[in-house]
Write a protein that holds these residues in place. Sequence first.
Motif, PDB file in Angstrom:
ATOM      1  N   GLU A  48       0.664  -1.170  -0.178  1.00 21.07           N
ATOM      2  CA  GLU A  48      -0.192   0.062   0.010  1.00 21.07           C
ATOM      3  C   GLU A  48       0.802   1.265   0.045  1.00 21.07           C
ATOM      4  O   GLU A  48       1.777   1.282   0.481  1.00 21.07           O
ATOM      5  CB  GLU A  48      -0.932  -0.093   1.081  1.00 21.07           C
ATOM      6  CG  GLU A  48      -1.791   1.280   1.562  1.00 21.07           C
ATOM      7  CD  GLU A  48      -2.495   1.127   2.860  1.00 21.07           C
ATOM      8  OE1 GLU A  48      -2.054   1.807   3.930  1.00 21.07           O
ATOM      9  OE2 GLU A  48      -3.589   0.435   2.765  1.00 21.07           O
ATOM     10  N   ARG A 223      -3.026   3.822  -2.737  1.00 26.03           N
ATOM     11  CA  ARG A 223      -3.052   2.883  -3.630  1.00 26.03           C
ATOM     12  C   ARG A 223      -2.429   1.628  -3.130  1.00 26.03           C
ATOM     13  O   ARG A 223      -1.475   1.574  -2.450  1.00 26.03           O
ATOM     14  CB  ARG A 223      -2.133   3.450  -4.995  1.00 26.03           C
ATOM     15  CG  ARG A 223      -2.751   4.497  -5.674  1.00 26.03           C
ATOM     16  CD  ARG A 223      -1.995   5.085  -6.739  1.00 26.03           C
ATOM     17  NE  ARG A 223      -0.806   5.702  -6.274  1.00 26.03           N
ATOM     18  CZ  ARG A 223       0.426   5.773  -6.856  1.00 26.03           C
ATOM     19  NH1 ARG A 223       0.414   5.115  -8.037  1.00 26.03           N
ATOM     20  NH2 ARG A 223       1.338   6.384  -6.444  1.00 26.03           N
ATOM     21  N   GLU A 224      -2.994   0.550  -3.838  1.00 30.72           N
ATOM     22  CA  GLU A 224      -2.463  -0.652  -3.608  1.00 30.72           C
ATOM     23  C   GLU A 224      -1.409  -1.258  -4.355  1.00 30.72           C
ATOM     24  O   GLU A 224      -1.685  -0.884  -5.808  1.00 30.72           O
ATOM     25  CB  GLU A 224      -3.448  -1.820  -3.300  1.00 30.72           C
ATOM     26  CG  GLU A 224      -4.491  -1.597  -2.150  1.00 30.72           C
ATOM     27  CD  GLU A 224      -4.127  -1.833  -0.998  1.00 30.72           C
ATOM     28  OE1 GLU A 224      -2.940  -2.637  -0.861  1.00 30.72           O
ATOM     29  OE2 GLU A 224      -4.724  -1.237   0.066  1.00 30.72           O
TER      30      GLU A 224
END
Length: 377
Positions: A48, A223-224
Amino acid sequence: MKFSVILCMGALLLPHAAFSATEGGTVLLTEQGVNNLGIEIVTVEEAEFQDTAFALGRIETIPGRTGAVSSRISGKLVELRVSPGDSVTADQIVAEVESRQAGDPPPVIPLRAPLKGLVMHSDARLGDPVEPDKALLEITDLSEVHAVARVPEYQAGMLKPGSKARIQVAALGEKEFEGELIRFGTSADPESGTIDAYFLLPNPDGVLRPGMRAEFSIVKSMREGVLSVPKESLQGNPANRHVYVKHPKIPNAFDRVSVQTGETSANRVEIVDGLYPGDEVVTRGSYSLGFAGQGGGVSLKEAMDAAHGHEHNEDGSEMTPEQAAAKKAAKSGEAGHEHGSAAPAWREKFFMATTALLFVLLVLSSVSKRKGTPELT
């Protein structure tokens, strides 16, 4: 002219220089060198990634969570059980007031804390007169506080209530707190171009106090599956970023790898190109590696030879069977030449001496003939 030609031919015959750590992009160290530089390594992985904004601010109490201790009657303060900085519980007796009403002894009234919290201020001294309109103590509930960040106006539009922030307070060292945005201030500061953002911050241990300076890392987006490295790993200038990656085969060797970067968070940088999951990147000691290996040391060939127990090419690559055979033959030829050169040495000397003697005899013979020849008339 002849001298220049000789120099050029000599340069062509010189063997190639040993591998240079700075030119080849690989830094070769000894185990002691690694320890001296304090090298630390992290494994790159997708995780992440938080796009954050930095801000400065302060800790404030929450309005409505402060209470005053006062007396309902006039009298004299005869007992004070707390001081500023003391923690109290709700309904705890904190002081006693002797009434001015007649009596023997005069009646004494206890004063109780209106809420649980910390004694922040005191205007009371033993023996002071007490009036109903005068507060003796101020108590504040600090189980939760406001962390107020001065956020630039252009970034405030990216934040919504519920946004998270990691908060550090200079007075408490590296300890990190997490707060949640609850509201913005009622107006912006026209001089600094900032607006106050209020974050609710739990304070169960009571270590956060009003007025403490704070640093905020406010999460704007998340964001992953993003590849990133710690900021301290990144070296170079904005146009040419690079990191040092542990060599997969050579002990104590680190490859300089150029990378393309993306977004930056509070302590990490996104890597768009240049690295793969599983790469071992240098964090602490990365800056020092740029200066290590200069001024000589082991070559890449020597490091590979020591690591694998057999010979390699000068660039560290594996030798093909043909290259190994050619090198072995060359070594045998050199050895044969060294052993055979001593035997004919006396023949060369004899030949040189004989040639010199014949030359001298020839010269003497020519001179004798000239002296014995009659002059022609």
